[in-house]
Enzyme design. Structure first.
Site, PDB file in Angstrom:
ATOM      1  N   GLU A 165       0.803  -1.227   0.000  1.00  0.00           N
ATOM      2  CA  GLU A 165       0.000   0.000   0.000  1.00  0.00           C
ATOM      3  C   GLU A 165       0.839   1.281   0.000  1.00  0.00           C
ATOM      4  O   GLU A 165       0.643   2.172   0.826  1.00  0.00           O
ATOM      5  CB  GLU A 165      -0.967  -0.018   1.180  1.00  0.00           C
ATOM      6  CG  GLU A 165      -1.925  -1.196   1.142  1.00  0.00           C
ATOM      7  CD  GLU A 165      -2.809  -1.307   2.372  1.00  0.00           C
ATOM      8  OE1 GLU A 165      -2.731  -0.436   3.262  1.00  0.00           O
ATOM      9  OE2 GLU A 165      -3.572  -2.282   2.463  1.00  0.00           O
ATOM     10  N   GLU A 270      -6.528 -10.831  -0.556  1.00  0.00           N
ATOM     11  CA  GLU A 270      -7.410 -10.234   0.457  1.00  0.00           C
ATOM     12  C   GLU A 270      -8.856 -10.120  -0.027  1.00  0.00           C
ATOM     13  O   GLU A 270      -9.550  -9.138   0.229  1.00  0.00           O
ATOM     14  CB  GLU A 270      -6.867  -8.874   0.907  1.00  0.00           C
ATOM     15  CG  GLU A 270      -5.403  -8.953   1.323  1.00  0.00           C
ATOM     16  CD  GLU A 270      -4.867  -7.670   1.951  1.00  0.00           C
ATOM     17  OE1 GLU A 270      -5.671  -6.874   2.486  1.00  0.00           O
ATOM     18  OE2 GLU A 270      -3.642  -7.470   1.913  1.00  0.00           O
TER      19      GLU A 270
END
Length: 378
Positions: A165, A270
């Site tokens: 991220e 995820e």
């Protein structure tokens, strides 16, 4: 709830795994009712494990893990603040158990994650006086952390989410403390250090909202920078935290095509699909996001209505139709949790909700969404 009406493959979601196998002669389709076996010719099917599962106390969930998945990732126990909460004080207790569990189940083990702006202890970025540390010091701390962790599991952990991220939704790099202190080359250094620690391990960049065109373009630039400098990167992990009604399907497919064109693998990481209303028009997976709990944001505390069970299955079917079309480029699909009781969507972005985003319910029974995904395997 009568789930049988949703099922065309051996009553998959209406009865237990064993009973289903006994009640049908269509063994080719049932394949022991295993997601992993059903999709073994296409891609790995993974899941994230929490501490109770890793410790072995959640035996019901572990039965599902052993039957359904052939890839395992840590939900939290390999994140920097857990592995090295204090400088030089490493805690590998849970991580060791997880890696052993993966080995015992012949599962492809993924390490998550080495460098992240979140869930990293403050000592990493500050000196003894609480001031930001220097570039050279932070680089050395990063190198020590990465190489200590990666070398410990050399040959056991097959792939690492090296950087997590680091890209903004609107493009550009996140101005994290990593970026602020080291500069944008912290990403290159992280991949370099990980490769030095285990030259045979696959190395990944992992991020959410990768269907956004601006974010996709920035990740392309990131990957190309690494490639041009001869730094190993094997795959991009497209986090898949979605919600019912969110129509990102075309852009998801565009991103898969774009990343594949770079000569790297694509991984769906995820994966979960929330059925609850999101309190903002902008859907995100930013962990710092938080909202107050209100009844209108938690409408299904007593169970999910049949029509939403169907809608959830339809959403998963749309996703897996895309994944199947690109199975030559997708190497792994990992669900973010084993069952609905475990999911982080129960406490993010609002704590204390009851969500139903996965394929297995709170009793570890397969849901209609499971059947929808299984149908598309054949």
């Amino acid at each position: 709830m009568n789930t049988i009406k949703y099922i065309s493959l051996a009553l998959i979601a209406a009865c237990s795994f064993t009973a289903c196998a006994q009640n049908t002669g269509n063994t080719k389709n049932v394949r022991e009712l295993s997601l992993a076996k059903a999709y073994e010719s296409k891609f790995l099917i993974g899941t994230a494990l929490n501490s109770e599962q890793i410790e072995g106390s959640d035996t019901s969930a572990l039965k599902v893990v052993k039957t359904q998945f052939n890839s395992i990732v840590a939900e939290n126990c390999m994140k920097p603040e857990v592995v090295q909460p204090n400088q030089g004080k490493f805690d590998f207790a849970l991580a060791d158990k997880l890696v052993q569990l993966a080995a015992d189940n012949n599962a492809f083990m993924v390490g998550h994650t080495l460098v992240w702006h979140s869930q990293t202890s403050d000592w990493m970025f500050h000196d003894a006086d609480g001031k930001l540390t220097t570039r050279d010091t932070l680089i050395q701390r990063m190198k020590t952390h990465i190489q200590t962790v990666v070398s410990r599991y050399k040959g056991k952990v097959k792939g690492w989410d090296v950087v997590n991220e680091a890209v903004l939704d609107e493009g550009g790099l996140r101005k994290s403390l990593w970026h602020q202190i080291v500069g944008p080359d912290f990403i290159e250094l992280a991949f370099q250090f990980a490769h030095e620690a285990d030259p045979n391990a696959e190395l990944y960049y992992n991020d959410y909202n990768m269907y956004l065109p601006a974010k996709r373009a920035e990740v392309v630039k990131l990957v190309k920078r690494l490639q041009e400098k001869g730094i190993r990167i094997d795959a991009v992990g497209m986090q898949a935290h979605y919600g019912l009604g969110a129509d990102y399907f075309e852009e998801i497919e565009n991103s898969i095509n774009t990343f594949a064109s770079l000569g790297i693998k694509v991984m769906v990481t995820e994966l979960d699909v929330s059925v609850l209303p999101f309190p903002s028009e902008e859907l995100t997976a930013e962990v710092s996001t938080s909202y107050a709990n209100k009844p209108e944001y938690n409408p299904y505390t007593n169970g999910l209505p049949d029509d939403l069970e169907t809608e959830l299955g339809d959403y998963y079917a749309k996703l897996f139709k895309i994944y199947n079309r690109h199975s030559d480029h997708i190497s792994r699909i990992t669900f973010w949790g084993v069952n609905d009781a475990q999911t982080w969507r129960n406490y993010w972005p609002i704590n204390g909700r009851t969500d139903y985003p996965l394929l297995f319910n709170r009793e570890n029974e397969p849901k209609p969404a499971y059947a929808a995904v299984m149908r598309l395997a054949y």
